[in-house]
Design a protein around this motif. Structure first.
Motif, short mmCIF file in Angstrom:
data_model
loop_
_atom_site.label_atom_id
_atom_site.label_comp_id
_atom_site.label_asym_id
_atom_site.label_seq_id
_atom_site.Cartn_x
_atom_site.Cartn_y
_atom_site.Cartn_z
N THR A 41 0.86 -1.17 0.00
CA THR A 41 0.00 0.00 0.00
C THR A 41 0.91 1.23 0.00
O THR A 41 2.13 1.10 -0.02
CB THR A 41 -0.91 0.04 1.25
OG1 THR A 41 -0.08 0.23 2.41
CG2 THR A 41 -1.72 -1.25 1.40
N GLU A 42 0.29 2.41 0.07
CA GLU A 42 1.09 3.63 0.08
C GLU A 42 1.97 3.75 1.32
O GLU A 42 2.93 4.53 1.33
CB GLU A 42 0.21 4.87 -0.06
CG GLU A 42 -0.85 5.02 1.01
CD GLU A 42 -2.20 4.45 0.60
OE1 GLU A 42 -3.22 5.09 0.91
OE2 GLU A 42 -2.22 3.37 -0.01
N HIS A 43 1.66 2.97 2.36
CA HIS A 43 2.46 3.03 3.59
C HIS A 43 3.17 1.71 3.91
O HIS A 43 3.75 1.57 4.99
CB HIS A 43 1.58 3.42 4.78
CG HIS A 43 1.09 4.83 4.73
ND1 HIS A 43 0.05 5.30 5.51
CD2 HIS A 43 1.51 5.89 3.99
CE1 HIS A 43 -0.16 6.57 5.24
NE2 HIS A 43 0.71 6.96 4.33
N LEU A 44 3.14 0.76 2.99
CA LEU A 44 3.81 -0.52 3.23
C LEU A 44 4.30 -1.05 1.88
O LEU A 44 3.50 -1.31 0.98
CB LEU A 44 2.85 -1.52 3.88
CG LEU A 44 3.38 -2.84 4.48
CD1 LEU A 44 3.77 -3.86 3.42
CD2 LEU A 44 4.53 -2.59 5.43
N VAL A 70 -3.21 -2.51 6.83
CA VAL A 70 -3.72 -3.38 5.76
C VAL A 70 -2.55 -3.98 4.99
O VAL A 70 -2.55 -5.18 4.67
CB VAL A 70 -4.65 -2.59 4.82
CG1 VAL A 70 -4.97 -3.40 3.56
CG2 VAL A 70 -5.95 -2.24 5.54
N GLY A 71 -1.54 -3.18 4.68
CA GLY A 71 -0.39 -3.70 3.96
C GLY A 71 0.36 -4.75 4.74
O GLY A 71 0.79 -5.76 4.18
N LEU A 72 0.50 -4.55 6.05
CA LEU A 72 1.17 -5.54 6.88
C LEU A 72 0.41 -6.87 6.87
O LEU A 72 1.00 -7.94 6.65
CB LEU A 72 1.27 -5.05 8.33
CG LEU A 72 2.47 -4.21 8.72
CD1 LEU A 72 2.34 -3.77 10.17
CD2 LEU A 72 3.78 -4.97 8.50
N TYR A 73 -0.88 -6.80 7.10
CA TYR A 73 -1.66 -8.04 7.13
C TYR A 73 -1.61 -8.77 5.80
O TYR A 73 -1.40 -9.99 5.75
CB TYR A 73 -3.11 -7.75 7.53
CG TYR A 73 -3.96 -9.00 7.61
CD1 TYR A 73 -3.51 -10.11 8.33
CD2 TYR A 73 -5.19 -9.08 6.98
CE1 TYR A 73 -4.28 -11.27 8.42
CE2 TYR A 73 -5.96 -10.23 7.06
CZ TYR A 73 -5.50 -11.31 7.78
OH TYR A 73 -6.25 -12.45 7.86
N ASP A 74 -1.74 -8.03 4.72
CA ASP A 74 -1.66 -8.67 3.40
C ASP A 74 -0.28 -9.27 3.18
O ASP A 74 -0.15 -10.31 2.52
CB ASP A 74 -1.98 -7.65 2.30
CG ASP A 74 -3.46 -7.28 2.24
OD1 ASP A 74 -4.27 -7.97 2.89
OD2 ASP A 74 -3.79 -6.31 1.54
N GLU A 115 -5.53 8.20 8.51
CA GLU A 115 -5.47 8.18 7.06
C GLU A 115 -5.96 6.85 6.50
O GLU A 115 -5.86 5.82 7.14
CB GLU A 115 -4.01 8.39 6.60
CG GLU A 115 -3.47 9.77 6.89
CD GLU A 115 -2.08 9.94 6.33
OE1 GLU A 115 -1.84 9.49 5.18
OE2 GLU A 115 -1.22 10.49 7.02
N GLY A 116 -6.48 6.90 5.27
CA GLY A 116 -6.77 5.66 4.57
C GLY A 116 -8.23 5.30 4.47
O GLY A 116 -8.61 4.15 4.65
N ASP A 117 -9.09 6.29 4.19
CA ASP A 117 -10.52 6.01 4.07
C ASP A 117 -10.80 4.91 3.05
O ASP A 117 -11.77 4.16 3.19
CB ASP A 117 -11.28 7.27 3.68
CG ASP A 117 -11.46 8.22 4.86
OD1 ASP A 117 -11.38 7.74 6.00
OD2 ASP A 117 -11.66 9.43 4.64
N ALA A 118 -9.95 4.80 2.03
CA ALA A 118 -10.19 3.80 0.98
C ALA A 118 -10.08 2.38 1.52
O ALA A 118 -10.55 1.44 0.86
CB ALA A 118 -9.18 4.00 -0.16
N TYR A 119 -9.50 2.21 2.70
CA TYR A 119 -9.31 0.87 3.26
C TYR A 119 -10.31 0.53 4.36
O TYR A 119 -10.26 -0.54 4.93
CB TYR A 119 -7.89 0.74 3.82
CG TYR A 119 -6.81 0.89 2.78
CD1 TYR A 119 -6.40 -0.20 2.01
CD2 TYR A 119 -6.21 2.12 2.56
CE1 TYR A 119 -5.42 -0.07 1.05
CE2 TYR A 119 -5.21 2.25 1.60
CZ TYR A 119 -4.82 1.16 0.85
OH TYR A 119 -3.85 1.30 -0.11
N ARG A 120 -11.22 1.44 4.64
CA ARG A 120 -12.13 1.20 5.76
C ARG A 120 -13.04 0.01 5.51
O ARG A 120 -13.50 -0.64 6.46
CB ARG A 120 -12.93 2.46 6.06
CG ARG A 120 -12.04 3.57 6.61
CD ARG A 120 -12.81 4.69 7.26
NE ARG A 120 -11.87 5.74 7.68
CZ ARG A 120 -11.15 5.71 8.79
NH1 ARG A 120 -11.28 4.68 9.61
NH2 ARG A 120 -10.34 6.69 9.10
N ASP A 121 -13.31 -0.30 4.25
CA ASP A 121 -14.14 -1.48 3.97
C ASP A 121 -13.42 -2.76 4.40
O ASP A 121 -14.07 -3.73 4.83
CB ASP A 121 -14.51 -1.55 2.49
CG ASP A 121 -13.30 -1.62 1.58
OD1 ASP A 121 -12.23 -1.09 1.96
OD2 ASP A 121 -13.41 -2.22 0.50
#
Length: 266
Positions: A4-7, A35-39, A77-83
């Motif tokens: 992601t943008e942070h991972l 999210v990036g870490l978990y993925d 940050e990261g509204d796009a990942y709230r789902d």
């Protein structure tokens, strides 16, 4: 590979490198980072060509923990990942290795700040290498908070209780040398070389039989809460099947033939 943008996610041979990449905030935890870490953990588990994982941070720091500005009500940050978080309310705990344990060895390469949630994530890793200028600590009590990422349970099991309680109850910082002396990290290296040292360690792991490596890791964690008698019985259940694998036979054959083994996870 994900990310992601942070991972960021990279491959170094058979090693997956996960880099927390929010240097302007000392890699403080954000939703894109989590999210990036978990993925990344899921990718490592699913890909049999990955034999080890290195976790590190960009910009000279590991992770400064939770974004306190977000906690104060300014929003994360990261509204796009709230789902993703809505679909799996446990995702952040899995990302921080509180509710997920990768089956591949995880090596932490620490530089700079590794505090609060950073020290909590660290406790979910298997091997820890730190630059000599790294800083550790659980600062939560200083902010009237609780280190709920697992530290009140894990830390006293990983280092002597007196050291764990001092770290938990004072919220003071620890230098890399002291962190090594109390057993929080395994090795201290010159600043700027932690990632290199972690990758070298990963290569040594990668050269070993992957089925054996994963079984050994699993056995260590599975038996941690058992009595010695129970643990030894569980070890036999986990360990004996390894001897029947083609990889075990290949290891013995390669030794006899004085060559490097070629392991096939079989």
């Amino acid at each position: 590979m994900g990310g992601t943008e942070h991972l960021t996610v990279d491959r170094h041979g058979a090693t997956l490198v996960l880099t927390m990449n929010r240097p302007e905030a000392k890699n403080a935890l954000s939703l894109p980072l989590l999210v990036g870490l978990y993925d990344g953990w899921l990718e490592a588990d699913a890909d049999d060509t990955v034999r080890s994982v290195v976790l590190t941070g960009a910009g000279g720091d590991f992770c400064a923990g939770m974004d306190l500005k977000a906690l104060a009500g300014k929003g994360m940050e990261g509204d796009a990942y709230r789902d993703r978080l809505k679909a799996d309310p446990d995702l952040h705990w899995k990302a921080m290795l509180r509710h997920h344990r990768p089956r591949k060895p995880v090596i932490a390469a620490v530089e700079g700040y590794c505090v609060a949630g950073g020290t909590e994530i660290l406790q979910g890793t298997d091997i820890r290498i730190a630059g000599e200028g790294a800083t550790f600590g659980l600062f939560e009590v200083r902010r009237g908070l609780f280190p709920i990422g697992g530290s009140t349970v894990r830390l006293p099991r990983q280092i002597p209780r007196t050291h764990a309680l001092e770290m938990l109850l004072t919220g003071r910082p620890y230098g890399a040398g002291e962190a090594a002396r109390i057993g929080l990290v395994g090795r201290v290296v010159p600043d700027g070389t932690a990632l290199e040292a972690a990758l070298e360690t990963a290569e040594r792991i990668n050269a070993c039989g992957p089925l054996a490596v994963e079984a050994v890791k699993a056995s260590v964690y599975e038996t941690a809460g058992l009595t010695e008698t129970e643990g030894l019985a569980a070890e036999l259940e986990r360990g004996w099947p390894v001897f029947d694998t083609a990889d075990a036979k290949e290891g013995a054959r390669a030794f006899a033939e004085k060559r490097a083994p070629v392991y096939r996870r079989a």
